[in-house]
Design an enzyme around this catalytic site. Structure first.
Site, PDB file in Angstrom:
ATOM      1  N   THR B  74     -37.335   2.451 -14.939  1.00  0.00           N
ATOM      2  CA  THR B  74     -38.154   2.973 -16.034  1.00  0.00           C
ATOM      3  C   THR B  74     -37.337   2.984 -17.324  1.00  0.00           C
ATOM      4  O   THR B  74     -37.814   2.558 -18.382  1.00  0.00           O
ATOM      5  CB  THR B  74     -38.679   4.381 -15.710  1.00  0.00           C
ATOM      6  OG1 THR B  74     -39.610   4.269 -14.627  1.00  0.00           O
ATOM      7  CG2 THR B  74     -39.384   5.001 -16.903  1.00  0.00           C
ATOM      8  N   ASN B 153     -45.504  -4.406  -7.459  1.00  0.00           N
ATOM      9  CA  ASN B 153     -45.214  -3.289  -6.564  1.00  0.00           C
ATOM     10  C   ASN B 153     -46.353  -2.952  -5.605  1.00  0.00           C
ATOM     11  O   ASN B 153     -46.130  -2.409  -4.540  1.00  0.00           O
ATOM     12  CB  ASN B 153     -44.837  -2.047  -7.369  1.00  0.00           C
ATOM     13  CG  ASN B 153     -45.804  -1.768  -8.493  1.00  0.00           C
ATOM     14  OD1 ASN B 153     -46.123  -2.651  -9.286  1.00  0.00           O
ATOM     15  ND2 ASN B 153     -46.303  -0.556  -8.565  1.00  0.00           N
ATOM     16  N   GLN B 181     -38.973  -4.840  -7.830  1.00  0.00           N
ATOM     17  CA  GLN B 181     -39.346  -5.090  -6.433  1.00  0.00           C
ATOM     18  C   GLN B 181     -38.730  -6.374  -5.887  1.00  0.00           C
ATOM     19  O   GLN B 181     -38.745  -6.589  -4.680  1.00  0.00           O
ATOM     20  CB  GLN B 181     -40.879  -5.179  -6.310  1.00  0.00           C
ATOM     21  CG  GLN B 181     -41.620  -3.923  -6.714  1.00  0.00           C
ATOM     22  CD  GLN B 181     -41.500  -2.785  -5.693  1.00  0.00           C
ATOM     23  OE1 GLN B 181     -41.074  -2.989  -4.557  1.00  0.00           O
ATOM     24  NE2 GLN B 181     -41.852  -1.581  -6.114  1.00  0.00           N
ATOM     25  N   THR B 201     -33.547  -1.479 -10.150  1.00  0.00           N
ATOM     26  CA  THR B 201     -33.067  -0.155  -9.775  1.00  0.00           C
ATOM     27  C   THR B 201     -32.490  -0.155  -8.362  1.00  0.00           C
ATOM     28  O   THR B 201     -32.852  -0.998  -7.532  1.00  0.00           O
ATOM     29  CB  THR B 201     -34.221   0.868  -9.884  1.00  0.00           C
ATOM     30  OG1 THR B 201     -33.689   2.180  -9.734  1.00  0.00           O
ATOM     31  CG2 THR B 201     -35.284   0.646  -8.830  1.00  0.00           C
ATOM     32  N   HIS B 203     -32.635   2.257  -5.931  1.00  0.00           N
ATOM     33  CA  HIS B 203     -33.312   2.916  -4.792  1.00  0.00           C
ATOM     34  C   HIS B 203     -34.403   2.071  -4.144  1.00  0.00           C
ATOM     35  O   HIS B 203     -34.991   2.483  -3.151  1.00  0.00           O
ATOM     36  CB  HIS B 203     -33.853   4.281  -5.207  1.00  0.00           C
ATOM     37  CG  HIS B 203     -35.126   4.236  -5.984  1.00  0.00           C
ATOM     38  ND1 HIS B 203     -36.350   4.439  -5.392  1.00  0.00           N
ATOM     39  CD2 HIS B 203     -35.374   4.009  -7.292  1.00  0.00           C
ATOM     40  CE1 HIS B 203     -37.291   4.349  -6.309  1.00  0.00           C
ATOM     41  NE2 HIS B 203     -36.732   4.080  -7.474  1.00  0.00           N
ATOM     42  N   THR B 242     -22.398   9.514 -20.170  1.00  0.00           N
ATOM     43  CA  THR B 242     -21.342   9.373 -19.175  1.00  0.00           C
ATOM     44  C   THR B 242     -21.857   8.587 -17.979  1.00  0.00           C
ATOM     45  O   THR B 242     -22.953   8.849 -17.487  1.00  0.00           O
ATOM     46  CB  THR B 242     -20.872  10.771 -18.717  1.00  0.00           C
ATOM     47  OG1 THR B 242     -20.334  11.439 -19.846  1.00  0.00           O
ATOM     48  CG2 THR B 242     -19.827  10.674 -17.624  1.00  0.00           C
ATOM     49  N   CYS B 327     -58.458   8.879  -4.480  1.00  0.00           N
ATOM     50  CA  CYS B 327     -58.259  10.231  -3.990  1.00  0.00           C
ATOM     51  C   CYS B 327     -56.793  10.610  -3.915  1.00  0.00           C
ATOM     52  O   CYS B 327     -56.456  11.766  -3.770  1.00  0.00           O
ATOM     53  CB  CYS B 327     -58.922  10.410  -2.636  1.00  0.00           C
ATOM     54  SG  CYS B 327     -60.633  10.932  -2.822  1.00  0.00           S
TER      55      CYS B 327
END
Lengths: 137, 403
Positions: B74, B153, B181, B201, B203, B242, B327
């Protein structure tokens, strides 16, 4: 979001799943919701000469809360008079199933389905339709 | 086999124990600030970061100096798009992207529209791929950036990246790709692919959360972005703050493992995915969403008509998957990605995404197949739409109550 135990219970063991003959004069059918919105409920009641609901059946396309709401509604409807059935409020369902705010629309749909089934029965038997509550969606 | 089974590897992946092992010393004995130039603690931390930078660069075929460490994709998306928009304001204000991009790209573009950017959102074809002729037609002399994701994704389709970058470059624009992805899953090489900026990324590739990288090309052409955070001028002035040394070390190790194991792993995963898909599409009225040729090896997105996704996931209680159903969100709107493919709302509501991963076993896939079939059958027995379909009633002819 975790489901309440009662939602899980109704979802796993739904009561009164099925179909009544919609062409019978003593059967009222309510079909509410829309596939595009992700929930459709069909609720049916069978009414005897004393205006008492002797049987109720449902089928629902929707999330667990929608299935549980309609299952609970059929459970409540059996044995009630039409007038008693009309008094069922969506908030009663919300309370009983501990639905979170994002799922309140499922209970509204169940209330709509009850009223719609009663109206179908009334019209079939020469009574005028009652005004439907404005859907909260 | 332990339950529940994790099949949501597009949302995030578990940390590989080998990655954890590489990271651990950097929390304790090697805790130094990589920017501390005057003592061994700083040097040791910096060494860890430098090594990680090499590992990351090697995976995507660039040089170490072209890697900017971030907090994740992001941030990478924001830094690339906003940074290019500000840096190249003299040249133009037009950005081209697609409707199926991640929200981190779409919302960044929306933000820039308020600041004077003109953004073209390309529609995708039924299979989820963009139409290259439409991209070509959308290019203008003011176009400074084309931003198209590598792999999607939700449905896993892989865009024709080489062709897209060639079109962007022909018209003098830069090409940015959100490759969150794809990196680590399929071969990605910024030079053969013609990528100028690329975000990804850790993760999503068995590394830790909270760390990612942005590739910024330094040669042919030299690309610059304005920083989006002011501070100590870390990462060649493009990203102050940092450095997250343990995270960066983890990202590096994750990249190395992906590079070494990608070929066999992609084969294994696509075989498992194909098995899952073949078994589930033997069910009536089930459809695979997205292009089935150009796609990531580990994703299957399937719609089971006449059942609703969230209700379905509840019945698949031993499986962790995700759904395009409304939903699952508060909005009541089903997945915008599936709707972009032209899927009707009811099919979008009926979709399940299976995301396989490094730790997914064949036994788990077999279990998932049985569990999913049973769940679909259970819910179809409850579904008034399924009953109507079986009776031959045309659902599109019914006047549904608006709500």
């Amino acid at each position: 979001m975790a489901y309440s135990e009662k939602v899980m219970e109704h979802y796993t063991n739904p009561r009164n799943v099925g179909t009544l003959n919609k062409d019978n004069k003593n059967v009222g059918t309510g079909l509410v919701g829309a596939p595009e919105c992700g929930d459709v409920m069909r609720l049916q009641i069978e009414v005897n000469d004393d205006n008492v609901i002797t049987d109720a059946k449902f089928k629902t396309f929707g999330c667990g809360s929608a299935i549980a709401s309609s299952s609970l509604a059929t459970e409540w409807l059996k044995g009630k008079s039409i007038d008693e059935a009309l008094a069922i409020d969506n908030m009663d369902i919300v309370e009983e199933l501990a639905l979170p705010p994002v799922k309140i629309h499922c209970s509204v749909l169940a209330e709509d389905a009850i009223k719609s089934a009663i109206n179908d029965y009334r019209v079939k038997n020469g009574m005028e339709a009652l005004a439907m509550p404005k859907s909260h969606h | 086999m332990e339950l529940p089974i994790y099949l949501d590897n597009n949302a995030t992946t578990p940390l590989d124990p080998r990655v954890l092992e590489a990271m651990l010393p950097y929390f304790t004995s090697k805790f130094g600030n990589a920017a501390s130039r005057n003592h061994a603690f700083g040097w040791v931390a910096e060494e860890g970061v430098d090594y990680a930078r090499e590992q990351v660069a090697k995976l995507i075929g660039c040089t170490e100096k072209e890697i900017i460490f971030t907090s994740g994709a992001t941030e990478g998306d924001n830094l690339a798009i906003k940074g290019v928009f500000e840096m190249y304001a003299d040249k133009g204000n037009h950005i081209i992207t697609a409707t199926t991009e991640h929200k981190a790209v779409l919302d960044t573009c929306k933000h820039l529209e308020k600041q004077g950017a003109r953004v073209t959102y390309l529609k995708v074809k039924e299979d989820g791929l963009i139409d290259l002729a439409e991209l070509e037609a959308a290019m203008t002399p003011e176009t400074i950036l084309v931003s198209i994701m590598y792999g999607n994704n939700e449905i896993g389709v892989v865009q024709p990246i080489k062709e897209i970058s060639a079109i962007a470059h022909k018209h003098g624009a830069l090409f940015f790709s959100d490759a969150t992805q794809a990196v680590g899953k399929i071969p990605v090489d910024v030079n053969t692919d013609g990528i100028d900026l690329m975000a990804f990324t850790a993760h999503k590739m068995y590394g830790p959360k909270g760390v990612g990288a942005l590739y910024v090309r330094r040669k042919n052409p030299r690309v610059k972005v304005t920083s989006q955070m002011d501070g100590g001028g870390h990462e060649r002035g493009m990203r102050s703050g940092t450095l997250n040394v343990p995270g960066i070390v983890g990202l590096g190790k994750a990249c190395e493992l992906c590079r070494l194991e990608m070929e066999s792993e992609a084969q294994r995963l696509s075989a498992l995915r194909d098995k899952l898909e073949a078994a589930l599409t033997t069910m009536e009225e089930s459809y695979v969403n997205g292009n089935t040729q150009h796609r990531l090896p580990h994703v299957a997105n399937i719609s089971f008509k006449y059942v609703e996704g969230e209700g379905l996931m509840m019945a698949m209680k031993d499986l962790a998957v995700s759904s395009g159903s409304a939903c699952t969100s508060a909005s009541l709107e089903p997945s915008y990605v599936l709707k972009s493919l032209g899927l009707s709302d009811d099919l979008a509501h009926s979709s399940i995404r299976f995301g396989l991963g490094r730790f997914t076993t064949e036994a788990e896939v077999d279990y998932a197949i049985e569990n999913t079939k049973n769940a679909v059958n259970h819910l179809r027995n409850l579904s008034p739409l399924w009953e109507m379909f079986k009776e031959g009633i045309d659902l599109s002819k019914i006047e549904w109550a608006e709500h």
